[in-house]
Every structure is written in structure tokens, then in C-alpha cells.
Scaffold this active site. Structure first.
Site, short mmCIF file in Angstrom:
data_model
loop_
_atom_site.label_atom_id
_atom_site.label_comp_id
_atom_site.label_asym_id
_atom_site.label_seq_id
_atom_site.Cartn_x
_atom_site.Cartn_y
_atom_site.Cartn_z
N SER A 65 44.61 66.16 15.31
CA SER A 65 44.14 65.31 16.53
C SER A 65 44.27 63.47 17.05
O SER A 65 44.97 63.58 17.65
CB SER A 65 42.04 65.09 16.59
N GLU A 95 34.11 63.66 3.02
CA GLU A 95 33.93 62.82 2.27
C GLU A 95 33.48 61.57 2.26
O GLU A 95 32.61 60.48 2.10
CB GLU A 95 33.50 62.79 1.01
N HIS A 98 37.31 58.54 7.21
CA HIS A 98 38.20 59.28 7.84
C HIS A 98 38.14 59.43 8.96
O HIS A 98 38.06 59.15 9.91
CB HIS A 98 39.21 59.50 6.89
#
Length: 163
Positions: A65, A95, A98
């Protein structure tokens, strides 16, 4: 939550212009392929259903993406006759932060490319908490955001030519 109650891809309340005169590109991320493949299928079927000619659809895959912004830029630079670019992808929360950085960069990047070229660049990127939410929005119980991106591309291409 309202999204639990309905198909979010219901366009029965609006008119979609005939897409026969438009040339539209689709850039689709390969990452999360099960999801993005369904988004692509929905977008392609919707474009064809609303009159966009198969020969006027350019489809290209990019690794993820994050690369959609660059792909949109390249497509608009190489194909000045495009009326819109649809960017399809899926980023699923992990987690770390990012997710936040990638989603922010993609959203801002897609917007900036559209502004730079004065052409519709459509944000068809799912940003979900988990895989099930992505599946629900890529042909599942909440519809297909690929369909929505294609509807938006046709409507914005029409706007581009009639504004």
C-alpha cells in the site's frame, strides 16, 4: 456501531454516470492479497458494469500500500489522458506504530498526487484493526470498498469534465 448494521457499499441512493468516455487506472497492492484481490475484483466489475471500456482500464500491481502513491504519480505522468486513478490496498493494525505512519503517508500522498495533477486519485485503502474487518469490507458483510472506489472514480471523472 452503525457499520455492524448494514452493507456500507449501498449506492442505491445516487446516480452513477455512464463511464464509457473515461480512462481509469487501478493500482492494487499485492500485500494482503486475499483482501486486495477482492477489492480489485469489485472495482473492475463496477467499472465495466457502468460502461468503462475494458481497453480504457489500466491495471497494475505494486508490492504494498505504501507504493500506491508512487504508482499513481507514475501513471498520471505516463498517461496524461487518464481521467482517474484508483488506489487499492489494505493495511492491518499490528503491534507497533508502523500502521499509523504508513496510513498517514498513504492518505497524504494520494491526496497530494491528485492535487498535483488536478485529477481524481481515489483512496481505496482499507485501514482495519484485524483481518476479519478487512474481509468484511472487501466483499463480505459490509460490502466491497473496491466497488465504492470505482463508483467514486466514475463520479469524480464526470465531475472533472463537467465542473
Amino acid at each position: 456501531m452503525a457499520s455492524q448494521l448494514k452493507n456500507l457499499s449501498d449506492f442505491s441512493h445516487t446516480t452513477v454516470p455512464d463511464g464509457a468516455a473515461y480512462k481509469i487506472a487501478i493500482a492494487v497492492a499485492e500485500w494482503n492479497a486475499e483482501v486486495t484481490g477482492s477489492l480489485y475484483k469489485g472495482a473492475l466489475e463496477t467499472l465495466l458494469k457502468h460502461g468503462v471500456k475494458e481497453e480504457n482500464i489500466i491495471s497494475l500491481a505494486v508490492p504494498g500500500s505504501f507504493e500506491l502513491t508512487g504508482a499513481a504519480e507514475i501513471l498520471l505522468k505516463k498517461h496524461a489522458d487518464l481521467d482517474a486513478v484508483i488506489c487499492l490496498g489494505c493495511v492491518i493494525q499490528g503491534e507497533t506504530r508502523h500502521f499509523d505512519f504508513i496510513c498517514d503517508a498513504i492518505g497524504n500522498g494520494i491526496t497530494q498526487v491528485g492535487i498535483k495533477y488536478s485529477k481524481p486519485v481515489i483512496f481505496g485503502v482499507l485501514t482495519t484493526n484485524d483481518l476479519q474487518q478487512a474481509l468484511d469490507r472487501s466483499g463480505g458483510k459490509h460490502g466491497n470498498k473496491g466497488d465504492e472506489a470505482a463508483f467514486t472514480a466514475i463520479k469524480m471523472a464526470h465531475f472533472l469534465h463537467t465542473a
